[in-house]
Design a protein around this motif. Sequence first.
Motif, PDB file in Angstrom:
ATOM      1  N   VAL A   1      37.530  42.981  45.017  1.00 58.04           N
ATOM      2  CA  VAL A   1      38.132  41.804  44.392  1.00 58.04           C
ATOM      3  C   VAL A   1      38.026  41.994  42.879  1.00 58.04           C
ATOM      4  N   SER A   2      38.865  41.309  42.149  1.00 57.95           N
ATOM      5  CA  SER A   2      38.762  41.375  40.693  1.00 57.95           C
ATOM      6  C   SER A   2      37.506  40.634  40.253  1.00 57.95           C
ATOM      7  N   LYS A   3      37.035  40.955  39.064  1.00 57.13           N
ATOM      8  CA  LYS A   3      35.862  40.240  38.566  1.00 57.13           C
ATOM      9  C   LYS A   3      36.182  38.754  38.410  1.00 57.13           C
ATOM     10  N   GLY A   4      37.415  38.454  37.995  1.00 56.72           N
ATOM     11  CA  GLY A   4      37.830  37.051  37.898  1.00 56.72           C
ATOM     12  C   GLY A   4      37.820  36.372  39.254  1.00 56.72           C
ATOM     13  N   GLY A   5      38.254  37.100  40.283  1.00 55.15           N
ATOM     14  CA  GLY A   5      38.221  36.554  41.643  1.00 55.15           C
ATOM     15  C   GLY A   5      36.804  36.289  42.107  1.00 55.15           C
ATOM     16  N   LEU A   6      35.905  37.212  41.772  1.00 52.34           N
ATOM     17  CA  LEU A   6      34.501  37.027  42.097  1.00 52.34           C
ATOM     18  C   LEU A   6      33.944  35.809  41.377  1.00 52.34           C
ATOM     19  N   MET A   7      34.236  35.728  40.071  1.00 53.56           N
ATOM     20  CA  MET A   7      33.725  34.621  39.253  1.00 53.56           C
ATOM     21  C   MET A   7      34.314  33.272  39.678  1.00 53.56           C
ATOM     22  N   HIS A   8      35.487  33.294  40.290  1.00 51.62           N
ATOM     23  CA  HIS A   8      36.075  32.052  40.815  1.00 51.62           C
ATOM     24  C   HIS A   8      35.170  31.458  41.895  1.00 51.62           C
ATOM     25  N   HIS A   9      34.588  32.320  42.720  1.00 50.32           N
ATOM     26  CA  HIS A   9      33.744  31.862  43.824  1.00 50.32           C
ATOM     27  C   HIS A   9      32.276  31.726  43.430  1.00 50.32           C
ATOM     28  N   PHE A  10      31.802  32.613  42.535  1.00 49.26           N
ATOM     29  CA  PHE A  10      30.393  32.642  42.138  1.00 49.26           C
ATOM     30  C   PHE A  10      30.320  32.913  40.642  1.00 49.26           C
TER      31      PHE A  10
END
Length: 170
Positions: free
Chosen positions: A33-42
């Motif tokens: 996943v993109s880092k932004g996608g990760l940061m969206h969840h956590f």
Amino acid sequence: MGTRQHILQTVRRLAIQTGSVPSMDVIARQAEVSKGGLMHHFTSRAALVEGIAVQAIDDMDAALTAAAGRGDVVETWLRLSSSPDEAALYRAMLILLTDHATLTDTLLQQTVDATRRWERLFAGETGDPVAASVVRLVGDGMLLNGVTADSPAPDIDAVVHWLNRGSSRD
């Protein structure tokens, strides 16, 4: 499985394999996943650790509820408590979980609530609330032993037999 669950499974696998909770970059790369996608969840590693802890509570709830239906909740608890994978996961999370700044009141309350649910299941099987507390504490001690030492797991069958013998006395 949704993206959030996939990320949590990836973090859990990495924590067990490496002995630590990896960086957000490594997690994003491994979860694909993109880092932004990760940061969206956590939003942080602490949020990830909290997510893993909540998932572990949910997994234990499911396992113990199923075991209660089979009549082997005490044995299931003790076997899971002495699991090398569980010990590796808790060892990886230990540093972050001991930082009170990263622990939320919600996670602490979820842990307390889960412990109470599990003790009720143990009491239902043993017929004794004191035995239920002893069973929980033995399982907690077995997990801690696995986290802090590489000693062999105890003979679960012997421990279950001993605990059941003690709880069946009048």
